[in-house]
Design a protein around this motif. Structure first.
Motif, PDB file in Angstrom:
ATOM      1  N   GLN A 146      36.825  39.586  21.065  1.00 25.47           N
ATOM      2  CA  GLN A 146      38.154  39.479  21.694  1.00 25.47           C
ATOM      3  C   GLN A 146      39.272  39.205  20.674  1.00 25.47           C
ATOM      4  OE1 GLN A 146      35.568  37.566  22.134  1.00 25.47           O
ATOM      5  NE2 GLN A 146      36.097  35.417  22.395  1.00 25.47           N
ATOM      6  N   ALA A 147      38.928  39.154  19.384  1.00 22.12           N
ATOM      7  CA  ALA A 147      39.965  39.009  18.348  1.00 22.12           C
ATOM      8  C   ALA A 147      40.840  40.259  18.347  1.00 22.12           C
ATOM      9  CB  ALA A 147      39.324  38.816  16.981  1.00 22.12           C
ATOM     10  N   SER A 148      42.015  40.153  17.727  1.00 15.80           N
ATOM     11  CA  SER A 148      42.881  41.334  17.659  1.00 15.80           C
ATOM     12  C   SER A 148      42.883  41.879  16.238  1.00 15.80           C
ATOM     13  CB  SER A 148      44.299  40.967  18.073  1.00 15.80           C
ATOM     14  OG  SER A 148      44.783  39.972  17.210  1.00 15.80           O
ATOM     15  N   GLY A 149      43.453  43.043  16.093  1.00 17.20           N
ATOM     16  CA  GLY A 149      43.505  43.641  14.760  1.00 17.20           C
ATOM     17  C   GLY A 149      44.547  44.730  14.719  1.00 17.20           C
ATOM     18  N   LEU A 150      44.837  45.163  13.513  1.00 14.48           N
ATOM     19  CA  LEU A 150      45.868  46.178  13.330  1.00 14.48           C
ATOM     20  C   LEU A 150      45.603  46.896  12.017  1.00 14.48           C
ATOM     21  CD1 LEU A 150      48.736  46.979  14.556  1.00 14.48           C
ATOM     22  CD2 LEU A 150      49.695  45.565  12.724  1.00 14.48           C
ATOM     23  N   LEU A 151      45.693  48.204  12.033  1.00 13.80           N
ATOM     24  CA  LEU A 151      45.665  48.935  10.763  1.00 13.80           C
ATOM     25  C   LEU A 151      47.087  48.966  10.224  1.00 13.80           C
ATOM     26  CD1 LEU A 151      43.229  51.951  11.279  1.00 13.80           C
ATOM     27  CD2 LEU A 151      42.749  49.661  10.417  1.00 13.80           C
TER      28      LEU A 151
END
Ligand SMILES: Cc1ncc(COP(=O)(O)O)c(C=O)c1O
Length: 495
Positions: A146-151
């Motif tokens: 459920q962590a978030s991320g972004l390229l």
């Protein structure tokens, strides 16, 4: 200035698609053949060469106002641009931490450019591809699903995004509304070996350079944890607000890995954000023998790393993972009416990356990463990271055996720092000597390392994130450094 071609008849509508698709298709096929031939023959080309003035002139001139033939433009590229690269795709380029890219990456970039989607968000395959890539990255680095991320564009932006979230989440008040003025100064901690992109982030986030506490390091260039603890205690006593601890998973100078587990403990004890800059070193987490050393990385609140260094994808690609999706979202989301997530149509779907970063319009970075994962598989990539580390070990052994060379730092990962030891030379002339040696080495086209200065010693710095390098390349490097060093010695003694 403006020309009136076709202006006289407003009924003529124009397009940038070709009038003759077959012609452009033939050119495209030729380009692909030429580019693959170029990549296949890299070894025979110089690692780097200066950009000649004549070529520079050929790419210049007045603002081009009129159409010209795409083939002629391509020929200009072939003659005046292609032969003069930065060098980082060459097997003997080891400067800074610059990745090579792959032939597959050339193709993925073409596919991404063909779809040319805006991956700000929405209900379309490219947005789902990014979500999928981020899910894989979370799994690899043991972040919760459920962590978030972004390229993002690279490690610098990855660090910036992470520190922005850290600042907003930890400040204890609504920083987006109130700003930083009239509040207790926030303090960010890391070692003196931290990358300059973190300094930029701290400055741009309004925290201020003076509140960027740079803690000393031990012999291995790893952060002095006891000194860090003392600094936090002191700052609290002085009425400042400690905010975040930054750990290095591979410092830019020498590849040193901080005691991330100890930093995670300290962050927990003082209720601080824990960020890890793992621009390249985070990938060593995929190598079993590095797991123990890097285990604290998986405890970070945020992790920044690149895909265009190790992982070898084409520029640009980096990533930020943030343990708290909510903190990440609350830092960046702004939803004016013209960007409303409608729930249906192209603006439907859950993948709204603009709510997690600075960029509104975003390219399809995820495709080259997705294709690399699918085509190579993580096991092969991890073997290549390991190969680069073994090559660093091999180079260090060659340096230790070489009559006039010395290592100027430990080499725990994939970076080797060395210098030529000219007998009886004082520190300053020796630094100038090695600087000249490096410039000659780069200009010879044999190899292109970069440099750094470690505890006053100018060092030739070899950072290996290159899947094309072979052991013989490092033998060539050592032989060249010895030879150029000897030539320079002779010139010095004749002066
Ligand atoms: C440790 C570290 N952090 C951050 C960065 C910045 O990454 P990028 O060049 O992708 O912006 C680098 C670049 O070499 C680095 O080595």
């Amino acid at each position: 200035m403006m020309n009136n071609e076709n202006r006289d008849n407003p009924l003529i509508e124009e397009t940038l698609d070709p009038q003759n698709w077959d012609e452009l298709r033939a050119l495209g096929h030729q380009m692909l053949d030429d580019m693959f031939a170029h990549l296949q023959s890299l070894r025979e080309q110089p690692a780097w060469q200066p950009y000649p003035e004549q070529a520079r002139e050929k790419i210049g001139g007045q603002v081009p106002m009129h159409e010209s033939d795409a083939r002629a433009v391509y020929e200009n590229f072939q003659a005046n641009i292609l032969p003069y690269p930065n060098g980082n795709i060459h097997p003997r380029f080891w400067g800074w931490v610059q990745g090579t890219g792959t032939p597959l990456g050339v193709l993925s970039e073409m596919l991404a450019a063909t779809m040319n989607p805006n991956v700000g968000g929405g209900n379309h395959a490219p947005a789902y591809v990014e979500t999928q890539v981020l899910d894989w990255l979370k799994e690899i680095f043991d972040f919760p699903s459920q962590a978030s991320g972004l390229l993002v564009s690279g490690g610098s932006m990855a660090n910036f995004v992470a520190l922005a979230v850290a600042r907003n989440a930890q400040a204890g008040y609504n920083i987006r509304q109130e700003g930083l003025a009239n509040h207790t100064p926030l303090v960010v901690y890391g070692s003196v070996e931290m990358h300059s992109s973190l300094l930029k982030a701290v400055e741009l986030l309004g925290i201020g350079n003076q509140y960027f506490q740079r803690i000393g390091v031990n012999e291995a260039f790893e952060i002095d944890v006891a000194a860090l603890r003392a600094a936090i205690v002191q700052d609290k006593a002085d009425g400042l607000q400690p905010l975040c601890i930054i750990g290095n998973a591979g410092t830019v100078n020498t590849g040193a890995i901080d005691d991330l587990d100890a930093l995670a403990d300290l962050a927990r004890e003082f209720d601080l954000w824990f960020h890890v800059d793992g621009a390249f070193g985070a990938w060593a987490y995929t190598i079993p023998s590095f797991r123990e050393k890097l285990k604290g990385l998986a405890r970070a609140d945020s992790l920044a790393f690149d895909l265009h260094k190790w992982f070898y994808t084409q520029y640009e690609a980096g990533a930020t993972l943030v343990r708290s999706d909510r903190a990440h979202y609350q830092t960046f989301t702004v939803q004016p009416p013209y960007l409303k997530h409608t729930g249906r149509g192209p603006h439907g779907g859950q993948n709204w990356f603009t709510d997690y970063g600075l960029q509104l319009s975003r390219g399809f970075r995820a495709l080259k990463v997705w294709m690399a994962f699918k085509t190579f598989g993580l096991n092969k990539l991890a073997r290549l990271f390991e190969q680069n580390i073994a090559q660093a070990q091999y180079l260090a052994e060659l340096v230790e055996r070489a009559p006039h060379l010395e290592l100027t730092a430990p080499h725990p990962l994939n970076i080797v720092c060395l210098r030529y030891l000219a007998p009886n030379m004082e520190d300053d002339p020796l630094n100038a000597f090695n600087q000249e040696l490096l410039a000659r080495l780069q200009e010879s086209g044999i190899a292109a390392p970069s440099s750094t200065t470690l505890r006053g010693k100018f060092s030739i710095r070899v950072a290996i994130v290159n899947h094309r390098s072979r052991r013989e390349d490092f033998e060539l490097l050592v032989a060249a450094v010895e030879r150029i060093g000897a030539e320079l010695m002779e010139e010095t003694s004749n002066q």
